[in-house]
Design an enzyme around this catalytic site. Structure first.
Site, mmCIF file in Angstrom:
data_model
loop_
_atom_site.group_PDB
_atom_site.id
_atom_site.type_symbol
_atom_site.label_atom_id
_atom_site.label_comp_id
_atom_site.label_asym_id
_atom_site.label_seq_id
_atom_site.Cartn_x
_atom_site.Cartn_y
_atom_site.Cartn_z
ATOM 1 C CB SER A 1 -1.196 0.515 1.323
ATOM 2 O OG SER A 1 -1.590 0.965 1.205
ATOM 3 C CE1 TYR B 1 -3.728 -2.259 4.832
ATOM 4 C CE2 TYR B 1 -3.035 0.264 3.823
ATOM 5 C CZ TYR B 1 -4.091 -1.398 3.496
ATOM 6 O OH TYR B 1 -4.068 -1.615 2.399
#
Length: 266
Positions: free
Chosen positions: A128, A141
Protein backbone atom coordinates in the site's frame (compact mmCIF):
# COMPACT_ATOMS: atom_id res chain seq x y z
CA UNK A 1 1.39 -23.30 -22.06
CA UNK A 2 -0.61 -20.78 -20.05
CA UNK A 3 1.02 -19.55 -16.87
CA UNK A 4 -0.60 -20.69 -13.63
CA UNK A 5 -1.52 -17.73 -11.40
CA UNK A 6 -2.51 -18.07 -7.75
CA UNK A 7 -4.26 -15.03 -6.22
CA UNK A 8 -5.12 -14.74 -2.53
CA UNK A 9 -8.15 -12.67 -1.62
CA UNK A 10 -9.82 -12.93 -5.04
CA UNK A 11 -13.48 -12.85 -4.01
CA UNK A 12 -13.89 -9.08 -4.45
CA UNK A 13 -12.18 -5.75 -5.07
CA UNK A 14 -8.64 -5.68 -6.43
CA UNK A 15 -8.09 -9.45 -6.22
CA UNK A 16 -11.26 -10.23 -8.17
CA UNK A 17 -10.40 -7.61 -10.80
CA UNK A 18 -6.91 -9.08 -11.24
CA UNK A 19 -8.38 -12.57 -11.60
CA UNK A 20 -10.95 -11.46 -14.19
CA UNK A 21 -8.39 -9.53 -16.21
CA UNK A 22 -5.77 -12.31 -16.26
CA UNK A 23 -8.45 -14.91 -17.02
CA UNK A 24 -9.40 -12.76 -20.02
CA UNK A 25 -5.73 -12.87 -21.11
CA UNK A 26 -5.82 -16.70 -21.06
CA UNK A 27 -3.86 -17.24 -17.86
CA UNK A 28 -4.84 -20.26 -15.74
CA UNK A 29 -6.16 -18.41 -12.71
CA UNK A 30 -6.81 -19.84 -9.25
CA UNK A 31 -8.31 -17.39 -6.82
CA UNK A 32 -8.83 -17.91 -3.11
CA UNK A 33 -11.47 -17.02 -0.58
CA UNK A 34 -12.47 -18.31 2.82
CA UNK A 35 -15.87 -19.16 1.28
CA UNK A 36 -15.28 -19.89 -2.43
CA UNK A 37 -18.77 -21.35 -2.96
CA UNK A 38 -20.19 -17.84 -2.49
CA UNK A 39 -18.01 -16.33 -5.23
CA UNK A 40 -19.30 -16.16 -8.80
CA UNK A 41 -16.32 -15.81 -11.15
CA UNK A 42 -15.25 -17.54 -14.41
CA UNK A 43 -11.93 -18.70 -12.95
CA UNK A 44 -11.25 -21.48 -10.41
CA UNK A 45 -11.61 -20.73 -6.71
CA UNK A 46 -10.10 -22.62 -3.77
CA UNK A 47 -10.68 -22.28 -0.03
CA UNK A 48 -7.95 -20.44 1.87
CA UNK A 49 -7.58 -18.62 5.17
CA UNK A 50 -4.14 -16.97 5.18
CA UNK A 51 -4.07 -16.96 8.99
CA UNK A 52 -4.25 -20.78 9.12
CA UNK A 53 -1.14 -22.74 8.07
CA UNK A 54 -3.04 -25.96 7.37
CA UNK A 55 -5.44 -24.06 5.12
CA UNK A 56 -2.48 -22.59 3.22
CA UNK A 57 -0.82 -26.00 2.84
CA UNK A 58 -4.06 -27.57 1.59
CA UNK A 59 -4.83 -24.81 -0.96
CA UNK A 60 -1.31 -24.64 -2.43
CA UNK A 61 -1.11 -28.44 -2.50
CA UNK A 62 -4.44 -28.63 -4.35
CA UNK A 63 -3.33 -26.29 -7.14
CA UNK A 64 0.16 -27.81 -7.52
CA UNK A 65 -1.48 -31.25 -7.53
CA UNK A 66 -3.62 -30.20 -10.51
CA UNK A 67 -1.17 -28.03 -12.44
CA UNK A 68 2.21 -29.31 -11.25
CA UNK A 69 3.40 -25.77 -10.48
CA UNK A 70 2.49 -22.18 -9.67
CA UNK A 71 4.17 -19.66 -11.99
CA UNK A 72 2.86 -16.46 -10.41
CA UNK A 73 1.82 -15.93 -6.78
CA UNK A 74 -0.13 -12.73 -6.12
CA UNK A 75 -0.46 -12.05 -2.38
CA UNK A 76 -3.47 -9.79 -2.38
CA UNK A 77 -5.41 -10.89 0.72
CA UNK A 78 -5.32 -8.17 3.35
CA UNK A 79 -7.32 -6.44 6.03
CA UNK A 80 -7.75 -2.82 7.00
CA UNK A 81 -7.61 -1.45 10.52
CA UNK A 82 -8.23 2.04 11.86
CA UNK A 83 -8.02 3.73 15.21
CA UNK A 84 -5.81 5.77 17.51
CA UNK A 85 -2.82 3.68 18.62
CA UNK A 86 -3.71 4.26 22.28
CA UNK A 87 -7.32 3.09 21.82
CA UNK A 88 -6.80 0.14 19.45
CA UNK A 89 -6.75 -3.27 21.18
CA UNK A 90 -3.34 -4.91 20.86
CA UNK A 91 -5.06 -8.21 19.97
CA UNK A 92 -6.58 -6.53 16.89
CA UNK A 93 -3.15 -5.18 15.91
CA UNK A 94 -1.71 -8.70 16.12
CA UNK A 95 -4.57 -10.13 14.05
CA UNK A 96 -3.97 -7.48 11.40
CA UNK A 97 -0.31 -8.47 11.17
CA UNK A 98 -1.34 -12.15 11.03
CA UNK A 99 -3.30 -11.35 7.85
CA UNK A 100 -1.26 -8.61 6.19
CA UNK A 101 2.25 -9.77 7.08
CA UNK A 102 2.67 -13.25 8.58
CA UNK A 103 -0.08 -14.73 6.39
CA UNK A 104 1.71 -13.48 3.28
CA UNK A 105 5.02 -14.95 4.47
CA UNK A 106 3.40 -18.34 5.20
CA UNK A 107 1.89 -18.46 1.69
CA UNK A 108 5.29 -17.58 0.18
CA UNK A 109 7.00 -20.30 2.25
CA UNK A 110 4.56 -22.90 0.91
CA UNK A 111 5.01 -21.85 -2.75
CA UNK A 112 8.79 -21.31 -2.84
CA UNK A 113 9.89 -24.98 -2.87
CA UNK A 114 7.90 -25.56 -6.08
CA UNK A 115 9.28 -22.39 -7.69
CA UNK A 116 12.85 -23.34 -6.75
CA UNK A 117 12.30 -26.76 -8.30
CA UNK A 118 11.10 -25.10 -11.52
CA UNK A 119 13.96 -22.55 -11.31
CA UNK A 120 11.45 -19.81 -12.11
CA UNK A 121 8.57 -17.95 -10.56
CA UNK A 122 7.19 -14.52 -9.80
CA UNK A 123 5.86 -13.40 -6.41
CA UNK A 124 3.86 -10.17 -6.31
CA UNK A 125 3.02 -8.73 -2.90
CA UNK A 126 0.21 -6.19 -2.72
CA UNK A 127 1.29 -3.60 -0.17
CA UNK A 128 0.00 0.00 0.00
CA UNK A 129 1.10 3.56 -0.55
CA UNK A 130 0.11 3.90 3.14
CA UNK A 131 3.07 1.59 3.87
CA UNK A 132 5.49 4.36 2.89
CA UNK A 133 4.35 6.69 5.67
CA UNK A 134 2.81 6.56 9.13
CA UNK A 135 -0.74 7.86 8.67
CA UNK A 136 -2.74 9.08 11.70
CA UNK A 137 -5.42 6.62 12.80
CA UNK A 138 -4.05 4.11 10.25
CA UNK A 139 -0.70 3.52 11.92
CA UNK A 140 -1.08 -0.24 12.35
CA UNK A 141 -2.14 -0.71 8.72
CA UNK A 142 0.77 1.46 7.56
CA UNK A 143 3.14 -0.58 9.73
CA UNK A 144 1.92 -3.97 8.41
CA UNK A 145 2.27 -2.89 4.79
CA UNK A 146 5.58 -1.12 5.40
CA UNK A 147 6.94 -4.29 7.02
CA UNK A 148 5.89 -6.29 3.96
CA UNK A 149 7.68 -3.82 1.67
CA UNK A 150 10.96 -4.36 3.55
CA UNK A 151 10.63 -8.14 3.76
CA UNK A 152 10.03 -8.23 0.02
CA UNK A 153 13.29 -6.36 -0.56
CA UNK A 154 15.17 -8.93 1.53
CA UNK A 155 13.40 -11.91 -0.05
CA UNK A 156 14.14 -10.63 -3.56
CA UNK A 157 17.86 -10.90 -2.85
CA UNK A 158 17.58 -14.29 -1.13
CA UNK A 159 15.74 -16.07 -3.96
CA UNK A 160 17.14 -14.36 -7.07
CA UNK A 161 19.73 -17.11 -7.64
CA UNK A 162 16.89 -19.68 -7.85
CA UNK A 163 15.28 -17.81 -10.76
CA UNK A 164 12.48 -16.43 -8.58
CA UNK A 165 11.60 -12.74 -8.75
CA UNK A 166 9.78 -10.86 -5.98
CA UNK A 167 8.09 -7.47 -6.33
CA UNK A 168 5.86 -5.10 -4.38
CA UNK A 169 2.86 -3.32 -5.84
CA UNK A 170 1.61 -0.49 -3.63
CA UNK A 171 -1.91 0.71 -4.50
CA UNK A 172 -3.41 3.96 -3.34
CA UNK A 173 -7.14 4.32 -2.65
CA UNK A 174 -9.30 2.13 -4.88
CA UNK A 175 -13.07 1.79 -5.01
CA UNK A 176 -13.40 -1.53 -3.17
CA UNK A 177 -15.22 -2.90 -0.13
CA UNK A 178 -12.11 -2.79 2.08
CA UNK A 179 -13.72 -0.15 4.32
CA UNK A 180 -16.58 -2.55 5.13
CA UNK A 181 -14.13 -5.29 6.07
CA UNK A 182 -11.84 -3.14 8.21
CA UNK A 183 -11.56 -3.41 11.93
CA UNK A 184 -12.66 0.01 13.13
CA UNK A 185 -11.66 0.83 16.69
CA UNK A 186 -14.87 2.24 18.22
CA UNK A 187 -15.11 5.97 18.81
CA UNK A 188 -15.10 5.74 22.60
CA UNK A 189 -17.06 8.39 24.48
CA UNK A 190 -14.23 8.98 26.95
CA UNK A 191 -11.46 8.90 24.32
CA UNK A 192 -9.02 11.79 24.10
CA UNK A 193 -9.21 11.33 20.30
CA UNK A 194 -13.00 11.14 20.01
CA UNK A 195 -13.73 14.13 17.74
CA UNK A 196 -10.63 13.95 15.51
CA UNK A 197 -10.88 10.21 15.02
CA UNK A 198 -14.61 10.38 14.18
CA UNK A 199 -13.91 13.06 11.56
CA UNK A 200 -11.05 11.08 10.04
CA UNK A 201 -12.99 7.82 9.99
CA UNK A 202 -15.54 9.45 7.68
CA UNK A 203 -12.72 10.97 5.60
CA UNK A 204 -10.95 7.62 5.15
CA UNK A 205 -14.13 5.85 4.05
CA UNK A 206 -14.89 8.61 1.52
CA UNK A 207 -11.38 8.23 0.04
CA UNK A 208 -12.07 4.54 -0.64
CA UNK A 209 -15.54 5.03 -2.13
CA UNK A 210 -14.22 7.74 -4.48
CA UNK A 211 -11.03 5.80 -5.29
CA UNK A 212 -9.65 4.55 -8.58
CA UNK A 213 -11.08 1.66 -10.61
CA UNK A 214 -9.52 -1.65 -9.40
CA UNK A 215 -8.97 -2.57 -13.06
CA UNK A 216 -6.07 -0.09 -13.01
CA UNK A 217 -4.31 -2.44 -10.58
CA UNK A 218 -5.20 -5.47 -12.72
CA UNK A 219 -3.60 -3.91 -15.79
CA UNK A 220 -0.49 -2.95 -13.81
CA UNK A 221 -0.14 -6.53 -12.54
CA UNK A 222 -0.51 -7.86 -16.10
CA UNK A 223 2.34 -5.61 -17.30
CA UNK A 224 4.55 -6.77 -14.41
CA UNK A 225 3.91 -10.43 -15.25
CA UNK A 226 4.85 -9.77 -18.88
CA UNK A 227 8.04 -7.90 -17.95
CA UNK A 228 11.30 -9.79 -18.43
CA UNK A 229 13.00 -7.70 -15.76
CA UNK A 230 10.45 -6.31 -13.28
CA UNK A 231 11.32 -3.65 -10.73
CA UNK A 232 11.13 -4.36 -7.00
CA UNK A 233 8.72 -1.52 -6.18
CA UNK A 234 5.65 -0.32 -8.08
CA UNK A 235 3.14 2.34 -7.05
CA UNK A 236 -0.35 2.41 -8.57
CA UNK A 237 -2.81 5.20 -7.84
CA UNK A 238 -3.56 8.89 -8.21
CA UNK A 239 -0.85 11.45 -8.90
CA UNK A 240 -0.94 13.06 -5.45
CA UNK A 241 -0.80 9.69 -3.69
CA UNK A 242 2.36 8.73 -5.56
CA UNK A 243 3.78 12.25 -5.25
CA UNK A 244 3.36 12.09 -1.46
CA UNK A 245 6.08 9.40 -1.37
CA UNK A 246 8.47 11.69 -3.25
CA UNK A 247 7.64 14.56 -0.90
CA UNK A 248 8.53 12.42 2.10
CA UNK A 249 11.94 11.72 0.61
CA UNK A 250 12.80 15.37 -0.09
CA UNK A 251 11.07 17.38 2.63
CA UNK A 252 12.32 17.81 6.21
CA UNK A 253 10.43 15.54 8.62
CA UNK A 254 8.59 18.30 10.44
CA UNK A 255 7.39 19.97 7.24
CA UNK A 256 6.12 16.66 5.88
CA UNK A 257 4.40 15.93 9.18
CA UNK A 258 2.74 19.35 9.08
CA UNK A 259 1.41 18.64 5.57
CA UNK A 260 -0.11 15.37 6.76
CA UNK A 261 -1.58 16.96 9.88
CA UNK A 262 -3.16 19.71 7.79
CA UNK A 263 -4.63 17.12 5.44
CA UNK A 264 -6.12 15.15 8.34
CA UNK A 265 -7.16 18.38 10.14
CA UNK A 266 -5.12 17.59 13.25
Amino acid sequence: MSKVVFITGASSGIGKSIGLYLHGKNYKVYGTSRNPSKVNVPFSMVALDVTQKESIKRAIGEVIGIEGKIDVLINNAGKGITGPIEDTPTEEMKFNFDTNFFGVIDVIKEVLPSMRLEKSGLIINTTSIAGYMGLPFRGVYSASKGALELVTEALSMEVKSFGVRVVNVAPGDFATNIAAGRYHTPVFENSAYKEKYAENLALMDSHVSSGEDPMMMAKAIYEIIKSKSPKIHYKVGGFMEKFSIILKRVLPDKIYEKLLMNHYKL
